[in-house]
Each structure stands twice: as C-alpha cells, then as structure tokens.
Scaffold this motif. Structure first.
Motif, PDB file in Angstrom:
ATOM      1  N   LEU A 184     -14.091   4.786  -7.257  1.00  0.00           N
ATOM      2  CA  LEU A 184     -12.907   5.503  -6.799  1.00  0.00           C
ATOM      3  C   LEU A 184     -12.315   6.289  -7.954  1.00  0.00           C
ATOM      4  CD1 LEU A 184     -11.307   2.512  -4.890  1.00  0.00           C
ATOM      5  CD2 LEU A 184     -12.665   4.363  -3.909  1.00  0.00           C
ATOM      6  N   THR A 185     -11.733   7.442  -7.660  1.00  0.00           N
ATOM      7  CA  THR A 185     -11.085   8.252  -8.685  1.00  0.00           C
ATOM      8  C   THR A 185      -9.602   7.918  -8.707  1.00  0.00           C
ATOM      9  OG1 THR A 185     -12.696  10.016  -8.403  1.00  0.00           O
ATOM     10  CG2 THR A 185     -10.634  10.589  -9.497  1.00  0.00           C
ATOM     11  N   GLN A 186      -9.150   7.442  -9.868  1.00  0.00           N
ATOM     12  CA  GLN A 186      -7.754   7.044 -10.031  1.00  0.00           C
ATOM     13  C   GLN A 186      -6.882   8.290 -10.126  1.00  0.00           C
ATOM     14  OE1 GLN A 186      -7.233   4.290 -13.242  1.00  0.00           O
ATOM     15  NE2 GLN A 186      -5.024   4.278 -13.078  1.00  0.00           N
ATOM     16  N   ASN A 187      -5.793   8.319  -9.330  1.00  0.00           N
ATOM     17  CA  ASN A 187      -4.890   9.465  -9.370  1.00  0.00           C
ATOM     18  C   ASN A 187      -3.441   9.056  -9.591  1.00  0.00           C
ATOM     19  OD1 ASN A 187      -4.215   8.454  -6.856  1.00  0.00           O
ATOM     20  ND2 ASN A 187      -5.144  10.116  -5.710  1.00  0.00           N
ATOM     21  N   ALA A 188      -3.220   7.782  -9.892  1.00  0.00           N
ATOM     22  CA  ALA A 188      -1.883   7.286 -10.231  1.00  0.00           C
ATOM     23  C   ALA A 188      -2.040   6.218 -11.314  1.00  0.00           C
ATOM     24  CB  ALA A 188      -1.187   6.697  -9.004  1.00  0.00           C
ATOM     25  N   ARG A 189      -0.994   6.033 -12.084  1.00  0.00           N
ATOM     26  CA  ARG A 189      -1.043   5.094 -13.216  1.00  0.00           C
ATOM     27  C   ARG A 189      -0.994   3.642 -12.731  1.00  0.00           C
ATOM     28  NH1 ARG A 189      -0.764   4.754 -18.490  1.00  0.00           N
ATOM     29  NH2 ARG A 189       0.620   3.312 -19.559  1.00  0.00           N
ATOM     30  N   LEU A 190      -1.808   2.817 -13.375  1.00  0.00           N
ATOM     31  CA  LEU A 190      -1.801   1.379 -13.126  1.00  0.00           C
ATOM     32  C   LEU A 190      -1.839   0.686 -14.473  1.00  0.00           C
ATOM     33  CD1 LEU A 190      -1.927  -0.927 -11.052  1.00  0.00           C
ATOM     34  CD2 LEU A 190      -4.400  -0.849 -11.294  1.00  0.00           C
ATOM     35  N   GLU A 191      -0.848  -0.136 -14.729  1.00  0.00           N
ATOM     36  CA  GLU A 191      -0.748  -0.830 -16.001  1.00  0.00           C
ATOM     37  C   GLU A 191      -1.748  -1.981 -16.078  1.00  0.00           C
ATOM     38  OE1 GLU A 191       1.135   0.049 -18.581  1.00  0.00           O
ATOM     39  OE2 GLU A 191       1.941   1.719 -17.441  1.00  0.00           O
ATOM     40  N   PRO A 192      -2.285  -2.264 -17.281  1.00  0.00           N
ATOM     41  CA  PRO A 192      -3.110  -3.455 -17.452  1.00  0.00           C
ATOM     42  C   PRO A 192      -2.331  -4.687 -17.011  1.00  0.00           C
ATOM     43  CG  PRO A 192      -3.284  -2.047 -19.366  1.00  0.00           C
ATOM     44  CD  PRO A 192      -2.187  -1.482 -18.498  1.00  0.00           C
ATOM     45  N   GLY A 193      -2.995  -5.575 -16.308  1.00  0.00           N
ATOM     46  CA  GLY A 193      -2.331  -6.749 -15.771  1.00  0.00           C
ATOM     47  C   GLY A 193      -1.726  -6.515 -14.403  1.00  0.00           C
ATOM     48  N   GLY A 194      -1.838  -5.287 -13.895  1.00  0.00           N
ATOM     49  CA  GLY A 194      -1.293  -4.958 -12.579  1.00  0.00           C
ATOM     50  C   GLY A 194      -2.201  -5.425 -11.456  1.00  0.00           C
ATOM     51  N   THR A 195      -1.783  -5.135 -10.244  1.00  0.00           N
ATOM     52  CA  THR A 195      -2.549  -5.510  -9.063  1.00  0.00           C
ATOM     53  C   THR A 195      -2.974  -4.265  -8.308  1.00  0.00           C
ATOM     54  OG1 THR A 195      -1.356  -7.591  -8.845  1.00  0.00           O
ATOM     55  CG2 THR A 195      -2.467  -6.782  -6.876  1.00  0.00           C
ATOM     56  N   VAL A 196      -4.244  -4.226  -7.952  1.00  0.00           N
ATOM     57  CA  VAL A 196      -4.773  -3.152  -7.123  1.00  0.00           C
ATOM     58  C   VAL A 196      -4.843  -3.666  -5.692  1.00  0.00           C
ATOM     59  CG1 VAL A 196      -6.776  -1.700  -6.641  1.00  0.00           C
ATOM     60  CG2 VAL A 196      -6.135  -2.169  -9.000  1.00  0.00           C
ATOM     61  N   VAL A 197      -4.314  -2.885  -4.765  1.00  0.00           N
ATOM     62  CA  VAL A 197      -4.410  -3.217  -3.350  1.00  0.00           C
ATOM     63  C   VAL A 197      -5.524  -2.344  -2.771  1.00  0.00           C
ATOM     64  CG1 VAL A 197      -3.234  -3.349  -1.135  1.00  0.00           C
ATOM     65  CG2 VAL A 197      -1.940  -3.672  -3.261  1.00  0.00           C
ATOM     66  N   LEU A 198      -6.703  -2.947  -2.604  1.00  0.00           N
ATOM     67  CA  LEU A 198      -7.821  -2.216  -2.027  1.00  0.00           C
ATOM     68  C   LEU A 198      -7.705  -2.249  -0.512  1.00  0.00           C
ATOM     69  CD1 LEU A 198     -10.833  -3.407  -4.159  1.00  0.00           C
ATOM     70  CD2 LEU A 198      -9.803  -1.151  -4.151  1.00  0.00           C
ATOM     71  N   MET A 199      -7.971  -1.115   0.106  1.00  0.00           N
ATOM     72  CA  MET A 199      -7.959  -1.010   1.555  1.00  0.00           C
ATOM     73  C   MET A 199      -9.358  -0.622   1.999  1.00  0.00           C
ATOM     74  SD  MET A 199      -4.257   0.789   1.547  1.00  0.00           S
ATOM     75  CE  MET A 199      -4.589   1.376  -0.100  1.00  0.00           C
ATOM     76  N   LEU A 200     -10.046  -1.570   2.618  1.00  0.00           N
ATOM     77  CA  LEU A 200     -11.399  -1.343   3.110  1.00  0.00           C
ATOM     78  C   LEU A 200     -11.321  -1.150   4.613  1.00  0.00           C
ATOM     79  CD1 LEU A 200     -11.478  -3.628   0.682  1.00  0.00           C
ATOM     80  CD2 LEU A 200     -13.905  -3.380   1.074  1.00  0.00           C
ATOM     81  N   ASN A 201     -11.882  -0.059   5.094  1.00  0.00           N
ATOM     82  CA  ASN A 201     -11.820   0.260   6.515  1.00  0.00           C
ATOM     83  C   ASN A 201     -13.195   0.042   7.132  1.00  0.00           C
ATOM     84  OD1 ASN A 201     -10.827   1.160   8.975  1.00  0.00           O
ATOM     85  ND2 ASN A 201     -11.279   3.297   8.510  1.00  0.00           N
ATOM     86  N   PHE A 202     -13.236  -0.857   8.143  1.00  0.00           N
ATOM     87  CA  PHE A 202     -14.487  -1.210   8.815  1.00  0.00           C
ATOM     88  C   PHE A 202     -14.475  -0.680  10.239  1.00  0.00           C
ATOM     89  CE2 PHE A 202     -13.848  -4.308   5.488  1.00  0.00           C
ATOM     90  CZ  PHE A 202     -15.111  -4.422   4.922  1.00  0.00           C
ATOM     91  N   GLN A 203     -15.667  -0.420  10.769  1.00  0.00           N
ATOM     92  CA  GLN A 203     -15.783   0.115  12.118  1.00  0.00           C
ATOM     93  C   GLN A 203     -15.189  -0.831  13.158  1.00  0.00           C
ATOM     94  OE1 GLN A 203     -19.744   0.337  13.774  1.00  0.00           O
ATOM     95  NE2 GLN A 203     -19.199   2.182  14.906  1.00  0.00           N
ATOM     96  N   ARG A 204     -15.520  -2.110  13.109  1.00  0.00           N
ATOM     97  CA  ARG A 204     -15.057  -3.053  14.125  1.00  0.00           C
ATOM     98  C   ARG A 204     -13.818  -3.847  13.683  1.00  0.00           C
ATOM     99  NH1 ARG A 204     -20.398  -2.573  14.854  1.00  0.00           N
ATOM    100  NH2 ARG A 204     -21.159  -2.370  16.971  1.00  0.00           N
ATOM    101  N   ALA A 205     -13.792  -4.288  12.452  1.00  0.00           N
ATOM    102  CA  ALA A 205     -12.709  -5.156  11.970  1.00  0.00           C
ATOM    103  C   ALA A 205     -11.444  -4.386  11.633  1.00  0.00           C
ATOM    104  CB  ALA A 205     -13.168  -5.955  10.751  1.00  0.00           C
TER     105      ALA A 205
END
Length: 112
Positions: A81-102
C-alpha cells in the motif's frame, strides 16, 4: 520484544484474518499475514486499505479456496500500500480488507 509490531486478528463468519507484520520502506507499506477461509465456498479478497493509505483494488482478486489459507507477504502474494498520511512509530494501523462474500473486515495492527 520492545519495538516489535503487534499482530492483529479479526474474523467475520467463516473468515479469519491474522496480520503478522506491516513494514515500511519509504512511502510503501507491505502487509504480511494469513487469511483463512473455513467456509465451503471460495472467497475473494477484492481490496485492502487503511486510514493512512489509499485503497488498493486487487486485480485480479485473490482467491481463497474453501478450507484454505491465503499467505500474504514474503511467502505469498505481496500486498503493498502507498502511505499518504503520517503514522507515528508505535501507532496502530486499521487495515480494511474487503471480501466478496464476507464484506469488510477491519484488523487493528501495531506498527513499528
């Protein structure tokens, strides 16, 4: 271990996701982990995004056969993924995975 990323897990229905690492190189974030499909039908991972990246549409979508596990990262299909906003070390990434059925599955993962 201090400074190590915290693995993130989530599940929805018969689908479970485990993110083992998110590593940064420049403005690129590489996601590694596994997606397990315990359902009796094939699932497809359509896209991945986060609060600090644009959404990446996977073309073609990644197939996850019934009862199988999809490996993401160095031993499997790369999701970068290409980062386009700042994220500090020790931060949390909220990944959003989009599935066809789920549908959308959110995974909270530590970042170093």
């Amino acid at each position: 271990m201090a400074g190590a990323p915290t693995p993130g897990t989530a599940s929805q229905g018969q689908l479970s996701v485990r993110i083992t690492s998110i590593t940064r190189s420049g403005d690129q974030l590489t996601v590694a982990g596994q997606v397990h499909n315990a359902a009796k039908t094939t699932e497809e991972l359509l896209s991945v995004g986060s609060q600090v990246t644009a959404t990446l549409t996977l073309t073609p979508a990644l197939q996850i056969p019934a009862g199988a596990t999809l490996e993401l990262g160095s031993s499997g299909r790369a999701v970068v993924l290409t980062q386009n906003a700042r994220l500090e070390p020790g931060g949390t990434v909220v990944l959003m995975l989009n599935f066809q059925r789920a549908g959308e599955v959110q995974v909270f993962s530590g970042f170093q």
